[in-house]
Design an enzyme around this catalytic site. Structure first.
Site, PDB file in Angstrom:
ATOM      1  N   GLU A 100      10.101   7.910 -17.373  1.00 15.43           N
ATOM      2  CA  GLU A 100       8.732   8.408 -17.559  1.00 15.43           C
ATOM      3  C   GLU A 100       8.189   8.026 -18.933  1.00 15.43           C
ATOM      4  O   GLU A 100       7.021   7.643 -19.080  1.00 15.43           O
ATOM      5  CB  GLU A 100       8.699   9.926 -17.389  1.00 15.43           C
ATOM      6  N   HIS A 107       0.837  -1.216   0.000  1.00 15.94           N
ATOM      7  CA  HIS A 107       0.000   0.000   0.000  1.00 15.94           C
ATOM      8  C   HIS A 107       0.867   1.259   0.000  1.00 15.94           C
ATOM      9  O   HIS A 107       0.456   2.299   0.499  1.00 15.94           O
ATOM     10  CB  HIS A 107      -0.954   0.031   1.200  1.00 15.94           C
ATOM     11  N   LYS A 138      17.204  21.006 -11.864  1.00 15.59           N
ATOM     12  CA  LYS A 138      16.455  19.773 -12.149  1.00 15.59           C
ATOM     13  C   LYS A 138      17.269  18.683 -12.823  1.00 15.59           C
ATOM     14  O   LYS A 138      18.123  18.936 -13.658  1.00 15.59           O
ATOM     15  CB  LYS A 138      15.239  20.082 -13.039  1.00 15.59           C
ATOM     16  N   SER A 184      15.949  20.858 -16.956  1.00 17.89           N
ATOM     17  CA  SER A 184      14.782  21.701 -17.183  1.00 17.89           C
ATOM     18  C   SER A 184      15.240  22.971 -17.873  1.00 17.89           C
ATOM     19  O   SER A 184      16.329  23.486 -17.605  1.00 17.89           O
ATOM     20  CB  SER A 184      14.131  22.038 -15.845  1.00 17.89           C
TER      21      SER A 184
END
Ligand code: ARG
Length: 461
Positions: free
Chosen positions: A294, A160, A287, A281
């Site tokens: 992804e 969970h 970043k 970025s």
């Protein structure tokens, strides 16, 4: 008919030509162009079959074979489709005419594009499956390499998405190895369903010429002959099987990617991404984004949509070949292409991960050994229900006092249950918790060693 710019494989029964709109909607060469090596391969086998069936003389067969080899050279040299080339079969036929003239018009004797395209697509799929298997093994090897190095490092395992119990890092890494092994099995199954030769089925009823199909089968390396010509020209189970196998592979890579994206956040800080598979970025100079992972997660949606579009096309089709089937290759190629990109990207991204084993170890808190503490009482004769309740009460106390479980005084433990002894705190050792789980498939170092050996063996087999 065999003039370059108007070359067509059909048309005799029509008085007028097709509308330009029909040509556009019907034209599949932008998709099926890549079938050319297989179309030529199966055509060479077919030509030999025609010699066996005495449709071609030995000499014609030899010229046909040389002509098809010359067509292959044309493709290698960069031959491009003409606007009139409806599909790759038309283009191969047109080029063959440029090399051997009218003799080329004999090649299509007894065959149809229906058995031809099914055969070519199967050959393409079998080749693709071999490449995909290599790609999957590439990801598995990297997981295995890291697992060998981290057999003793501990981190929390989650249920969970809540800290549950400690496991070794090798155990977690291998939890992403085995799903990929099952994917390899599924691809091997898809290989079996692909390896059935439709050639010789003609358009629907089987070829009427004495072409030895066993010879075609041998020459093209198929494991079996299709047993029914109607089924053979409309059967795209092999595409569905491949797409399903890839859907599961994409799903597994997506879950691995999701774990790593999460582990790479500052909040977890369990892994650091390397330079080669991260991006920056345009605005925020600090970043480091895990784009490869992804995109991997996103690609699963695309592969799944390829599978659904195929099975939706199949479900309402009457038997035999129907033109709807032409779209099978768009779905198949798209899924294979995206996986061919993603598999090495995942392997690369995982390869260059840095594992912050210090942060992982710090995340293993004593409350994660609450089950072991309950087991401690069980080993002293208490029922699990009773020990679960006693430990639950201790967890509540610790939470209320904002203490870690092991920070409670021993008196709190003995008050919670009379069977707690002086060695109670030993039960809260993370290492002991891991060591106790030595069942096959458990996280103990010895069990994981056996797992590593099995994993290694599966890569060699
Ligand atoms: N381009 C077609 C396909 O991919 C080849 C088969 C065409 N068959 C036909 N009967 N028109 O399905």
């Amino acid at each position: 008919m065999s003039d370059g710019a108007t070359h067509k494989l059909w048309g005799g029964r029509f008085a007028g030509g097709p509308s330009a709109i029909l040509d556009a909607v019907n034209r599949s060469i932008t998709v099926d162009f890549r079938l050319w090596p297989f179309d030529i391969q199966l055509s060479r086998a077919w030509a030999r079959g025609l010699v066996h069936g005495r449709i071609l003389t030995d000499d014609e067969g030899a010229r046909m074979d040389a002509g098809l080899a010359a067509v292959a050279d044309d493709f290698v040299a960069g031959a491009q489709p003409l606007p009139s080339d409806e599909d790759v079969h038309t283009m191969v036929d047109r080029l063959l005419h440029t090399h051997i003239g009218e003799l080329a018009s004999k090649l299509h004797t007894g065959r149809s594009r229906n058995d031809q395209v099914a055969t070519g697509a199967r050959l393409w799929t079998m080749d693709a499956i071999e490449q995909l298997d290599l790609g999957i093994r590439g990801v598995q090897s990297v997981l295995l390499k890291h697992a060998e190095l981290h057999q003793h490092d501990l981190l929390p395992a989650y249920t969970h998405l809540q800290r549950a119990q400690p496991v070794t890092l090798a155990h977690w890494l291998l939890s992403h190895f085995w799903p990929l092994s099952r994917d390899r099995q599924r691809l091997a199954d898809a290989m079996r369903t692909s390896s059935v030769l439709p050639l010789g089925s003609g358009a629907i009823a089987g070829t009427a010429f004495p072409i030895p199909r066993e010879l075609l089968q041998q020459e093209l390396g198929f494991a079996a002959l299709s047993p029914n010509s109607i089924d053979a020209v409309g059967d795209r189970d092999f595409v569905a099987d491949t797409l399903y196998a890839l859907t599961m592979t994409a799903t597994h890579l997506s879950r691995l990617a999701e774990d790593l994206i999460l582990f790479g956040t500052s909040e977890f800080g369990f892994v650091q991404f390397g330079d080669a598979f991260s991006t920056g970025s345009s605005m925020m100079p600090q970043k480091r984004n895990p784009d490869a992972l992804e995109l991997t997660r996103g690609s699963a949606a695309r592969v799944f949509s390829d599978l659904t579009s195929l099975v939706m096309a199949l479900k309402g089709l009457p038997s035999g070949y129907n033109k709807d089937l032409q779209d099978d290759k768009r779905a198949l190629f798209d899924a294979v292409d995206v996986m061919a990109l993603v598999l090495p990207a995942v392997a690369g991204a995982v390869d260059e991960l840095t594992f912050r084993t210090d942060r992982m170890r710090n995340a293993v808190t004593s409350v994660m050994m609450a089950t072991d503490l309950a087991d401690y009482l069980v080993l002293r004769g208490v029922t699990f229900r009773e020990s679960h309740a006693a430990v639950g009460a201790l967890v509540r106390q610790a939470e209320e006092q904002r203490l870690e479980l092991h920070e409670l005084p021993l008196s709190a433990f003995t008050a919670a249950h009379a069977m707690f002894g002086d060695d109670t705190l030993d039960a809260l050792s993370a290492q002991a918790s891991v060591d106790r789980r030595s069942v096959p498939g458990g996280t103990a170092v010895t069990a994981v060693r056996a797992q590593l050996d099995a994993a290694e063996a599966s890569l060699k087999a």
